[in-house]
Design a protein around this motif. Sequence first.
Motif, PDB file in Angstrom:
ATOM      1  N   ASP A 123       0.972  -1.397  -0.367  1.00 27.05           N
ATOM      2  CA  ASP A 123       0.390   0.098   0.067  1.00 27.05           C
ATOM      3  C   ASP A 123       0.673   1.201  -0.349  1.00 27.05           C
ATOM      4  OD1 ASP A 123       0.555  -0.774   2.905  1.00 27.05           O
ATOM      5  OD2 ASP A 123      -1.504  -0.920   3.014  1.00 27.05           O
ATOM      6  N   ARG A 124       1.668   1.182   0.362  1.00 26.98           N
ATOM      7  CA  ARG A 124       2.930   2.520   0.825  1.00 26.98           C
ATOM      8  C   ARG A 124       4.223   2.422  -0.701  1.00 26.98           C
ATOM      9  NH1 ARG A 124       6.604   2.102   6.309  1.00 26.98           N
ATOM     10  NH2 ARG A 124       7.933   0.944   5.377  1.00 26.98           N
ATOM     11  N   MET A 153      -4.481   6.238  -7.825  1.00 21.36           N
ATOM     12  CA  MET A 153      -4.150   5.752  -8.186  1.00 21.36           C
ATOM     13  C   MET A 153      -4.663   4.214  -8.052  1.00 21.36           C
ATOM     14  SD  MET A 153      -0.469   5.835  -5.737  1.00 21.36           S
ATOM     15  CE  MET A 153       0.306   6.053  -6.029  1.00 21.36           C
ATOM     16  N   GLY A 154      -4.179   3.191  -8.997  1.00 18.75           N
ATOM     17  CA  GLY A 154      -5.222   1.788  -8.932  1.00 18.75           C
ATOM     18  C   GLY A 154      -3.836   0.649 -10.040  1.00 18.75           C
ATOM     19  N   LYS A 171      -2.674   0.081 -12.806  1.00 13.89           N
ATOM     20  CA  LYS A 171      -1.290   1.318 -13.055  1.00 13.89           C
ATOM     21  C   LYS A 171      -0.257   1.338 -12.745  1.00 13.89           C
ATOM     22  CE  LYS A 171      -2.434   6.069 -13.038  1.00 13.89           C
ATOM     23  NZ  LYS A 171      -2.768   6.126 -11.651  1.00 13.89           N
ATOM     24  N   ASP A 172      -0.306   1.870 -11.095  1.00 11.92           N
ATOM     25  CA  ASP A 172      -0.018   1.670 -10.332  1.00 11.92           C
ATOM     26  C   ASP A 172       0.434   0.629  -9.583  1.00 11.92           C
ATOM     27  OD1 ASP A 172       0.543   4.737 -10.508  1.00 11.92           O
ATOM     28  OD2 ASP A 172      -1.832   4.094  -9.699  1.00 11.92           O
ATOM     29  N   ASP A 173       0.496  -1.148  -9.792  1.00  6.86           N
ATOM     30  CA  ASP A 173       0.395  -1.922  -8.833  1.00  6.86           C
ATOM     31  C   ASP A 173       1.320  -3.019  -9.373  1.00  6.86           C
ATOM     32  OD1 ASP A 173      -1.169  -1.178  -6.716  1.00  6.86           O
ATOM     33  OD2 ASP A 173      -3.207  -3.387  -7.346  1.00  6.86           O
ATOM     34  N   SER A 174       2.373  -2.024 -10.492  1.00  4.78           N
ATOM     35  CA  SER A 174       3.347  -2.600 -11.581  1.00  4.78           C
ATOM     36  C   SER A 174       4.791  -2.211 -10.509  1.00  4.78           C
ATOM     37  CB  SER A 174       3.374  -1.737 -12.416  1.00  4.78           C
ATOM     38  OG  SER A 174       3.463  -2.633 -13.529  1.00  4.78           O
ATOM     39  N   ILE A 175       5.899  -2.638 -11.541  1.00  4.09           N
ATOM     40  CA  ILE A 175       7.313  -2.704 -11.205  1.00  4.09           C
ATOM     41  C   ILE A 175       7.770  -2.236 -12.313  1.00  4.09           C
ATOM     42  CG2 ILE A 175       7.229  -4.974  -9.593  1.00  4.09           C
ATOM     43  CD1 ILE A 175       8.297  -6.095 -12.515  1.00  4.09           C
ATOM     44  N   PRO A 176       8.967  -1.972 -11.958  1.00  5.46           N
ATOM     45  CA  PRO A 176       9.982  -1.031 -13.040  1.00  5.46           C
ATOM     46  C   PRO A 176      10.315  -1.850 -14.763  1.00  5.46           C
ATOM     47  CG  PRO A 176      10.593  -0.663 -10.907  1.00  5.46           C
ATOM     48  CD  PRO A 176       9.666  -1.931 -10.425  1.00  5.46           C
ATOM     49  N   ILE A 179      -8.867 -12.992  -5.680  1.00  8.45           N
ATOM     50  CA  ILE A 179      -8.802 -13.035  -4.656  1.00  8.45           C
ATOM     51  C   ILE A 179      -9.077 -12.268  -3.597  1.00  8.45           C
ATOM     52  CG2 ILE A 179      -7.638 -14.915  -2.432  1.00  8.45           C
ATOM     53  CD1 ILE A 179      -5.895 -15.338  -4.640  1.00  8.45           C
ATOM     54  N   ARG A 180      -8.865 -10.671  -3.930  1.00  8.40           N
ATOM     55  CA  ARG A 180      -9.079  -9.907  -1.885  1.00  8.40           C
ATOM     56  C   ARG A 180     -10.520  -9.413  -3.130  1.00  8.40           C
ATOM     57  NH1 ARG A 180      -6.228  -8.237   0.997  1.00  8.40           N
ATOM     58  NH2 ARG A 180      -4.602  -7.807   1.105  1.00  8.40           N
ATOM     59  N   LYS A 181     -10.980 -10.384  -4.255  1.00 10.12           N
ATOM     60  CA  LYS A 181     -12.375  -9.481  -4.573  1.00 10.12           C
ATOM     61  C   LYS A 181     -12.170  -7.883  -5.045  1.00 10.12           C
ATOM     62  CE  LYS A 181     -15.825 -12.324  -2.123  1.00 10.12           C
ATOM     63  NZ  LYS A 181     -16.761 -13.019  -1.575  1.00 10.12           N
ATOM     64  N   TRP A 182     -12.009  -7.107  -5.425  1.00  9.29           N
ATOM     65  CA  TRP A 182     -11.608  -6.276  -6.039  1.00  9.29           C
ATOM     66  C   TRP A 182     -11.379  -6.486  -7.589  1.00  9.29           C
ATOM     67  CZ3 TRP A 182      -5.405  -4.235  -3.449  1.00  9.29           C
ATOM     68  CH2 TRP A 182      -5.499  -4.066  -2.437  1.00  9.29           C
ATOM     69  N   ASP A 183     -12.091  -5.019  -8.254  1.00 14.02           N
ATOM     70  CA  ASP A 183     -12.236  -5.369  -9.486  1.00 14.02           C
ATOM     71  C   ASP A 183     -11.219  -4.976 -10.233  1.00 14.02           C
ATOM     72  OD1 ASP A 183     -11.338  -2.810  -9.909  1.00 14.02           O
ATOM     73  OD2 ASP A 183     -13.378  -1.697  -9.532  1.00 14.02           O
ATOM     74  N   LYS A 184     -10.975  -4.908 -11.863  1.00 16.48           N
ATOM     75  CA  LYS A 184     -10.081  -5.428 -12.350  1.00 16.48           C
ATOM     76  C   LYS A 184      -8.931  -3.982 -12.266  1.00 16.48           C
ATOM     77  CE  LYS A 184     -10.806  -8.548 -15.380  1.00 16.48           C
ATOM     78  NZ  LYS A 184     -10.096 -10.305 -15.354  1.00 16.48           N
ATOM     79  N   ASN A 185      -9.858  -3.095 -11.453  1.00 14.20           N
ATOM     80  CA  ASN A 185      -8.809  -1.727 -11.851  1.00 14.20           C
ATOM     81  C   ASN A 185      -8.270  -1.953 -10.171  1.00 14.20           C
ATOM     82  OD1 ASN A 185      -8.851  -0.928 -14.513  1.00 14.20           O
ATOM     83  ND2 ASN A 185     -11.122  -0.553 -13.695  1.00 14.20           N
ATOM     84  N   GLY A 186      -8.080  -2.942  -9.447  1.00 15.25           N
ATOM     85  CA  GLY A 186      -7.892  -2.684  -8.386  1.00 15.25           C
ATOM     86  C   GLY A 186      -8.441  -1.949  -7.232  1.00 15.25           C
ATOM     87  N   VAL A 187     -10.002  -1.657  -7.664  1.00 15.93           N
ATOM     88  CA  VAL A 187     -11.012  -0.777  -6.703  1.00 15.93           C
ATOM     89  C   VAL A 187     -11.798  -1.803  -5.800  1.00 15.93           C
ATOM     90  CG1 VAL A 187     -12.580   0.624  -6.606  1.00 15.93           C
ATOM     91  CG2 VAL A 187     -11.394   0.600  -8.348  1.00 15.93           C
TER      92      VAL A 187
END
Lengths: 121, 587
Positions: free
Chosen positions: B429-430, B522-523, B525-530, B563-571
Amino acid sequence: MMLFFEGRCTGCRTCEYICSGIKNRAFNPSRSAIKIEREGIVDRALFCNQCGDCIEVCPTEALYREDDIVRLNRESCSGCRLCVDACTIEGIFIDKIDGKAVKCDLCGECVKFCVTHALEV
Amino acid sequence: MFAGTTLTIDLSKKMILHTPTDMHRARMFLGGRGASAAMLLECIPPHIDPLSEDNVLILATGPFTGTSIPLTSRFTASTKSPLTESYLDSSCGGSFGPEMKFAGYDFIVIRGKSETPCYISIETETTQILDASHLWGKDSFETFDILKRDHKGKKAIIGRAGENCVKYACVSIDRFRQLGRGGVGAVFGSKNLKAITVRGDRDLEIPHFEKFWETMAEYHDYINRDPWTQDFIEAGTVCLVEMMNELGVMPVENFSDGSDEKAERIDAEEMKKYLIQNKTCSVCSVQCGKLVRSKDGKYLEGPDYETIGLLGSNLGIFDFDFIIKANLACDDFGMDTISVGGTIAFAMEAARNGLLEGIPPFGDTEGVMSLLEDIALRRGIGNLLAEGSKIASEKIGGKDYAIQIKGMEIAAYDPRGSRGMTLAYATADRGGCHLRGWPIEAEMNGKMNRFSFENQAAHLIHLQHCKAVLDSLIRCEMVDLNEYDLKLLNILTDWDLEIEDLYRMGERIYNTSRIFIVREGMGRKDDSIPKKLFNVPVRSGASKGHIIPEEEFNRAIDEYYSIRKWDKNGVPTREKLVELGIDSFLR
């Protein structure tokens, strides 16, 4: 008699928590009969070595010797601080909550929790 | 066990307020990171400038703080991060947390901004906002020495990096502990807040004394028998240098390589040449603090593995004496060693590719030392690097060299040698943080395959929940969450929780910070790696040739969200938030 080995002390102050907890059924390191003081990189323990110099100055006879232990009858203690002034090793304290003296009676509880054996009886 | 009172200090209005601690919130989120995440959502509107007076800083203890339960001296600071422009909590050992509790406070909430430099003095009966003009312009160690004359107790201090709002400025607790990550020091600086001193002498009464004492004593034995405890007593987190170098995940030259034969110059055996004695936080037997002395006679408790990785090998430096000195300089200026190291490594690679001038090459110890000062004082090129690698790369180019996630530079585990850490960084998260879940442990002991995403999402989610609970109790992560934590929490609070309830609290906390992140825009697009980690293979060692296959990574993120029951955008879905009882945060 309790011994302190300076080079083994990590400064965790668990002894202060244990002492205040077992004596008062409350955590409050300021009321502990052992205090760890850090000066620079060195942790030093202050506690009573049972020498008995304080017994002679106590006006209410609250301090007395029983075998090798200097005991304190807290009911008789007037909080006059003469014992604190007489102690040359800073081994007796005044409890901020009730204003009476606090000193180590060699119960040994803190020693049980000292994992580095900086304290030994 | 709670002290019962929350202290709010408004630096703009010079107002000090006492309110009862919200026990309903405590039952939902515990204390520390969890309760603070909920409080942040309530008191910070979206899109505020983190360095404006609108930002709020929450210092928090938890139900374990101030007791003799082992490893419980930590406290948290939560705020909106100037580095990530999003959610932040940062935690720290020492004994500032217990002292807050003994002064009578579960939480300290700091709002507004002082017109002139100030510091806050908190004692059992009185809180004062005092003039700090004599301290402004001084670094952490000198400030500590001056404050020590007038104030007993514990001190949280910023150096000049914090005053100058370096985006990853930290807060030093006394001398050797830091609220390290995400720029809490810059938030102090933006509020003209130089320091907080706290001292208390209130009783924390022990409920169910006999039961508590017996369980607590057993817990000390349990911790002392833990195999990690023995490793940490021996070498602290420096023991990880050898392990990570062998695995091929130790960062070398801005994550170009995962190991180096010179690693023995910065490992545990080398550290022992400088070691004076083990030191610890309050009520801790793990002793990860290593008091070392540099060749010129300066003392430091540290450096830890992450600092060795980011200020050492990742800068091409294999010199333990230098790492001690650089760590000390960072502590004194008040800068996060991970982010400053990651940002300098970015600058070195950018310079090697012609994007920057006047940057020392990899391996240049003197150059790095002088660059640390330039950054802390925002001098010359230091002014750009004080913004962190993400912003710097947006200004001068070289985004592929900025090894950061959500704006936070990643820690000292190369994702290409650990699929678990890849997912852990991407979903932290941070930002690029290794402390929301540490799946590399299961990869080291063979329970997980470090080159496969199979089952990584479910495994990581469990770890993230456990860590959220630990950060809210608050207990240090050096030993995993266990039955003793549950037993002692129930004794102290008179609650009747099962271990599943604790996991559920962890899930609630993780979803609460996620709402903050999503609210900031944020969503996925931000849950990614360099990109570098998708495209450029590790040069040598046990992870040689490995990249992160991008499609596999995307599928792992899909699985994680599912698994988290978040949507495709991580919401987080409304259904999930209703289930966790936090749908009211969706306004």
